[in-house]
Design an enzyme around this catalytic site. Structure first.
Site, PDB file in Angstrom:
ATOM      1  N   VAL A  68      79.163  -2.419  -2.220  1.00 14.72           N
ATOM      2  CA  VAL A  68      80.021  -3.461  -1.629  1.00 14.72           C
ATOM      3  C   VAL A  68      80.041  -3.371  -0.103  1.00 14.72           C
ATOM      4  CG1 VAL A  68      81.457  -3.754  -3.694  1.00 14.72           C
ATOM      5  CG2 VAL A  68      82.070  -1.986  -2.020  1.00 14.72           C
ATOM      6  N   ASP A  69      79.256  -2.404   0.442  1.00 14.53           N
ATOM      7  CA  ASP A  69      79.151  -2.331   1.905  1.00 14.53           C
ATOM      8  C   ASP A  69      78.106  -3.349   2.369  1.00 14.53           C
ATOM      9  OD1 ASP A  69      77.315   0.543   1.096  1.00 14.53           O
ATOM     10  OD2 ASP A  69      76.405  -1.166   2.124  1.00 14.53           O
ATOM     11  N   HIS A  99      78.296  -6.647  -7.348  1.00 14.53           N
ATOM     12  CA  HIS A  99      79.677  -6.159  -7.522  1.00 14.53           C
ATOM     13  C   HIS A  99      80.597  -6.672  -6.425  1.00 14.53           C
ATOM     14  CE1 HIS A  99      78.239  -2.516 -10.116  1.00 14.53           C
ATOM     15  NE2 HIS A  99      78.221  -3.657 -10.772  1.00 14.53           N
ATOM     16  N   CYS A 105      93.234 -19.323  -7.729  1.00 14.41           N
ATOM     17  CA  CYS A 105      92.366 -20.517  -7.699  1.00 14.41           C
ATOM     18  C   CYS A 105      90.902 -20.177  -7.483  1.00 14.41           C
ATOM     19  CB  CYS A 105      92.838 -21.467  -6.593  1.00 14.41           C
ATOM     20  SG  CYS A 105      92.401 -20.907  -4.925  1.00 14.41           S
ATOM     21  N   CYS A 155      95.238 -22.233  -1.773  1.00 13.03           N
ATOM     22  CA  CYS A 155      96.340 -22.709  -2.640  1.00 13.03           C
ATOM     23  C   CYS A 155      97.675 -22.088  -2.289  1.00 13.03           C
ATOM     24  CB  CYS A 155      95.990 -22.413  -4.112  1.00 13.03           C
ATOM     25  SG  CYS A 155      96.186 -20.691  -4.567  1.00 13.03           S
ATOM     26  N   GLY A 202      69.036   5.240  -5.514  1.00 10.81           N
ATOM     27  CA  GLY A 202      70.379   5.756  -5.262  1.00 10.81           C
ATOM     28  C   GLY A 202      71.428   5.315  -6.254  1.00 10.81           C
ATOM     29  N   ALA A 218      67.322   9.547   0.207  1.00  9.56           N
ATOM     30  CA  ALA A 218      66.744   8.205   0.405  1.00  9.56           C
ATOM     31  C   ALA A 218      66.142   8.027   1.793  1.00  9.56           C
ATOM     32  CB  ALA A 218      67.834   7.157   0.170  1.00  9.56           C
TER      33      ALA A 218
END
Ligand code: APR
Length: 231
Positions: free
Chosen positions: A90-91, A106, A117, A136, A172, A216
């Site tokens: 999510v970065d 994700h 909404c 909303c 990873g 990595a």
């Protein structure tokens, strides 16, 4: 030229200083998933959940992309075929490293979502309980992160990409969370070669044609150089 589909997990951002989930001392050793990464947890204690994501948002804002993020962006830029990057993270470090059109299955820390909404907007650095939705006005703003028990984003597109992949790489990720953990099988059924680049063999390592072990920032640039040399 052959299409490459890459799936990344928390391990690719580990050397940028962002914690992984299941390594020693990882996020799931510090917090209970059911408290901070489920809709029930959010309903039970929204302040605790906002606090968890505010801390991760602040940490992510300070993190820099590493050589693995940059090598993947270079592959996407220079490879003569299509390179599709699907991330569980999510970065925004893939984007920071120069990647384009990253598929965040994700969701992202940068996003906010209205639980009433379904309006999406850019999250402020700190979110608080009862924040009104800009569309909303309901006090139901939440992080735009996919929680356990919720459907990941862009699944149709991802399966279409896997069906056309000639090479699938998982980088990873521990291969313990579905549906991402099954992508290697989808790709292999479509006839793709499969490779895993990980610090340690993942749960699904035996499903890959090739496993490249190491951090990595070392393995991914070398792998990209090898691919580019094979063109
Ligand atoms: N280089 C390469 N791999 C690494 C590194 C590194 N420097 N450090 C750790 N790893 C590997 C670990 O060996 C492990 O296999 O990264 C993997 C991280 O696994 P997890 O912590 O389980 O993260 P991930 O697979 O991304 O989790 C998937 O679970 O909790 C949910 O939504 C969350 O997206 C997350 C999903």
């Amino acid at each position: 030229m052959e299409k490459i589909v890459i799936l990344t997990g928390a391990g690719i951002s580990a050397e940028s200083g962002l914690g992984t989930f299941r390594d020693e001392g990882g996020l799931w050793a510090q917090h209970r998933i059911e408290d901070v990464a489920t809709p029930e947890g959010f309903a039970r204690d929204p302040q605790l959940v906002h606090g968890f994501y505010n801390a991760r948002r602040a940490q992510a804002a300070k993190a820099q992309p590493n050589e693995a993020h940059e090598a993947i962006a270079r592959l996407q830029r220079d490879w003569p075929g299509e390179v599709v990057i699907v991330t569980q993270n999510v970065d925004s470090l893939h984007e920071g490293g120069g990647a384009r059109d990253v598929i965040h299955m994700h969701g992202t820390l940068a996003g906010a979502l209205c639980a009433a909404c379904n309006h999406h907007w850019t999250a402020p650095p700190e979110m608080a309980v009862g924040e009104p939705c800009p569309a909303c006005a309901a006090p139901t703003a939440r992080p735009d992160v996919v929680w356990f028990g919720e459907m990941p984003y862009h699944m149709d597109d991802i399966y279409d990409h896997l069906a056309g992949a000639r090479l699938f790489a998982a980088i990873g990720t521990s291969g313990q969370v579905y549906p991402a953990a099954a992508f290697v099988h989808e790709a292999a059924m479509a006839g793709a070669r499969t490779v895993e680049l990980n610090l340690a063999p993942s749960t699904g390592a035996s499903s890959f044609d090739e496993v490249i072990l190491g951090p990595a920032t070392e393995t991914v640039p070398r792998w990209v150089d090898r691919l580019m040399g094979q063109r």
